[in-house]
Design an enzyme around this catalytic site. Structure first.
Site, PDB file in Angstrom:
ATOM      1  N   GLU B  66       0.719  -1.111   0.203  1.00  0.00           N
ATOM      2  CA  GLU B  66       0.049  -0.057  -0.118  1.00  0.00           C
ATOM      3  C   GLU B  66       1.060   1.262  -0.048  1.00  0.00           C
ATOM      4  OE1 GLU B  66      -0.797  -2.652   1.700  1.00  0.00           O
ATOM      5  OE2 GLU B  66      -2.719  -3.420   0.966  1.00  0.00           O
ATOM      6  N   HIS B 135     -11.213  -5.417   8.084  1.00  0.00           N
ATOM      7  CA  HIS B 135     -12.006  -4.915   6.773  1.00  0.00           C
ATOM      8  C   HIS B 135     -12.884  -3.859   6.973  1.00  0.00           C
ATOM      9  CE1 HIS B 135      -9.817  -8.725   5.439  1.00  0.00           C
ATOM     10  NE2 HIS B 135     -10.153  -8.463   4.385  1.00  0.00           N
TER      11      HIS B 135
END
Lengths: 344, 332
Positions: B66, B135
């Protein structure tokens, strides 16, 4: 890994040099120009006319050799804070560099024809960004390359890995130049990593890695030149490890006597990149003391003029703090701006 | 006029996909990338079919990293492209925080406008769909605390499409957070063709005068549901969808508070230092004299989002908790 060298420790060529006499003289002038800037910057800092400054003494060849291969209005340079030598050789005006190290916003933006991003202060964040800048050149159909600098300590950061991997996967036209100067402030390289050579890591990314004598301008210049040519041909990035030494403190605020002996420093001073290059030119009959004196005079005059330019720069205004946060000033910045205008 | 256009009923993912398609078609500088974004079309299918349509140079997969994705995007943007990065889940943004905090929002400022980052970072966020651990995070307050970035959170397919296109056109970095709960949970008519909706504007999605509910993203439908229940008892609640957290449309918020005199701020992130605290502070600073009751926050509890789905719904604010807060401000 073999270390690429063209000059011995005193500057005597070890083999035929891949540059013309005029190029070699140009290279020496660039080294001297960088050295003069560094010496002046340290003096200015001592006089309170510069902020905290990270000197690069001893590392001139490792930076100048790379910058000499780049075109400022075409290629890109993403330097970390120790790369003032690369910056000024690339094309950053000296007065901008002075202002930059005065933490004056007037020094922060490179001129429109100089593709240099302001010195990176965080460590290694510039590597993935440089991969992106380089990849963009290909997407835009340009044959430009990017060069990004980092130190030995910076290679421990995650972004060093992520950036190299991205550059490798996308075949980005990028030079990743690690100046292995032996120290990450006070931590020596052997405590930073278990590998002998940082360039070995290139294998882990499937890209070429080169070790070069970072105090040998001819070697750095030629290694960088080959890497630039490879990148322009679309053959991807190169990891270059330049072996050098940080002769000076980490910054003007640092005291190296707390963590290292001066013996090693003196040993490296004997391999000074500028003395070596000067000897090389003298050995080839390309330089004499008269030229040296003319060069000194010219460089002093240039610096004096640039310093005067920097000194003329207007003082930053308080409300500039909230300018350039967004393209268009938003309500919160506007409110602060109005307040700061009233204060001044 | 957008209002006069033909519409089609789409869910949020379809609306976002359509916006990305139109952006790629309209501006050759737009590139789309992230983990599984290319061949697969994204784990939520937001980029479905786009690599096939625009090729691997413009829509591509990246390595699984990321910080690399955001840093690479910053580089692409500085060099003149219009990158649109997808972070697979907002809870996976954290490795990129150095790039975000140190550079994304600062580049314009630290180069005095010489280099800018017209980049969009899209990320699905929020709970309510029984996802695995990490999540369901709602990190909007962390992002809103970064100078120089914008933060946009749409609540419907029509808004998502127009706001995403505006974000891609915007000259500054924009975080575009998409509520996972709404991806397929909501279908609504969406105007056809290219249109943008202004960033930095909140909107009143239901008018009322008893109290104001301030919300965004996945909490808008929760607040609308609460307002419907209250209406049955004759209590008319005003629901304000903030839509853009940064820059915040303080004027619309204050106008609503001046009208109703009561404010409930609803967000699903952890309560302490959540974005609702900023909303409450602005109301207190600018409209205290209009308040008939203390400002009340309804938010996630001060704990990690629960990775055990059987009790997940106790964490995320629902209409019942919103109505309890409404009762509190009405009976003060």
């Amino acid at each position: 890994m073999e270390t690429v060298r063209y000059l011995d420790d005193t500057g005597i060529p070890l083999r035929e040099l891949p540059f013309s006499p005029e190029e070699l003289r140009q290279g020496y002038r660039a080294l001297r120009r960088a050295r003069l800037f560094d010496e002046k910057a340290v003096l200015l800092q001592r006089q309170g006319r510069l902020g905290v400054y990270p000197p690069f003494r001893g590392q001139e060849a490792a930076q100048v050799g790379v910058a000499l291969c780049l075109k400022a209005d075409h290629d890109w340079l993403l330097p970390s804070y120790r790369e003032s030598a690369a910056a000024l050789t690339f094309g950053m005006p000296i007065h901008k560099l002075i202002l930059s190290w005065r933490a004056d916003p007037a020094g922060w933006g490179a001129p429109p024809d100089v593709n240099m991003v302001q010195f990176y202060i965080p460590i290694a964040t510039q590597i993935p960004q440089a991969a992106g800048v380089a990849h963009a050149q290909r997407l835009l159909g340009k044959n430009a390359v990017a060069a990004v600098f980092i130190g030995d300590g910076g290679t421990s950061e995650g972004d060093f890995h992520e950036g190299l991997n991205f550059a490798a996967v996308f075949g980005a036209p990028l030079l990743v130049v690690v100046q292995n100067n032996g120290w990450a402030i006070s931590v020596p390289t052997h405590k930073q990593m278990k590998v002998e050579r940082i360039a070995q890591r290139a294998q882990g990314y499937g890209i070429p890695g080169v070790v070069v004598d970072g105090n040998d301008l001819v070697a750095v210049w030629n290694v960088a030149k080959e890497a630039v040519e490879r990148a322009r041909r679309g053959e991807g990035p190169t990891l270059i490890e330049a072996l050098t030494y940080r002769i000076a403190p980490h910054t003007t605020s640092d005291d190296p006597s707390r963590y290292r002996s001066e013996e090693t420093t003196r040993e490296w001073e004997r391999r000074d990149p500028i003395a070596r290059m000067k000897n090389c030119l003298a050995h080839l009959g390309l330089w004499d003391e008269e030229e040296e004196a003319r060069l000194s005079e010219a460089l002093e005059a240039e610096f004096a003029a640039e310093l005067a330019l920097a000194d003329q720069a207007r003082e930053p205004k308080p409300w500039e703090i909230v300018e350039q946060v967004y393209a268009e000033m938003q309500p919160d910045q506007k409110a602060a701006w109005v307040y700061l205008r009233g204060e001044a | 006029m957008i209002a006069e256009r033909q519409t089609r009923v789409l869910n949020n993912v379809q609306a976002i996909n359509e916006a990305l398609d139109l952006a790629l078609e309209r501006d050759p500088r737009v590139v789309l990338f992230g983990e599984d974004v290319g061949t697969m079309g994204g784990v939520f299918r937001a980029s479905d079919g786009l690599q096939q349509k625009y090729g691997e140079q413009r829509v591509f997969d990246t390595p699984l990293a990321e910080s690399g994705i955001v840093g690479f995007g910053i580089g692409l943007a500085m060099a003149g492209l219009r990158p649109v990065a997808e972070i697979q889940f907002a809870g996976f943004l954290y490795p990129a925080l150095d790039q975000i905090l140190s550079h994304l929002g600062r580049m314009r400022h630290r180069t005095r406008g010489r280099f800018t980052i017209p980049m969009v970072v899209r990320a699905p966020y929020g709970g309510g769909v029984k996802t695995p651990e990490q999540h369901a995070d709602s990190p909007e307050a962390i992002l809103a605390h970064v100078p120089g970035v914008k933060v946009v959170i749409p609540s419907s397919p029509e808004r998502a499409k127009g706001l995403l296109l505006a974000a891609i056109e915007d000259p500054d970095p924009v975080f575009f957070l998409e509520a996972i709960k709404l991806y397929r949970g909501v279908k609504a008519p969406v105007p056809e063709g290219y249109y943008t909706l202004p960033l930095g504007k909140a909107r009143v999605v239901r008018e009322g005068n008893a109290a104001s509910l301030f919300c965004y993203g996945g909490m808008v439908e929760v607040c609308l549901k609460a307002a419907e229940v209250a209406a049955r008892e004759g209590v008319e609640l005003e629901v304000v969808d903030l839509e853009t957290l940064v820059p915040l449309d303080t004027e619309t918020i204050l106008a609503s508070v001046r009208k109703t005199g009561r404010a409930v701020v609803v967000y699903e992130a952890m309560r302490t230092c959540g974005f609702g605290a900023e909303v409450a502070a602005r109301i207190a600073e600018e409209a205290l004299d209009y308040l008939q009751a203390p400002i009340v926050r309804v938010a996630g509890w001060d704990a990690p989002y629960p990775p055990f789905s059987a009790v997940e719904h106790y964490y995320r604010p629902d209409a019942k908790r919103v109505l309890e807060a409404v009762r509190r401000v009405l009976t003060h």
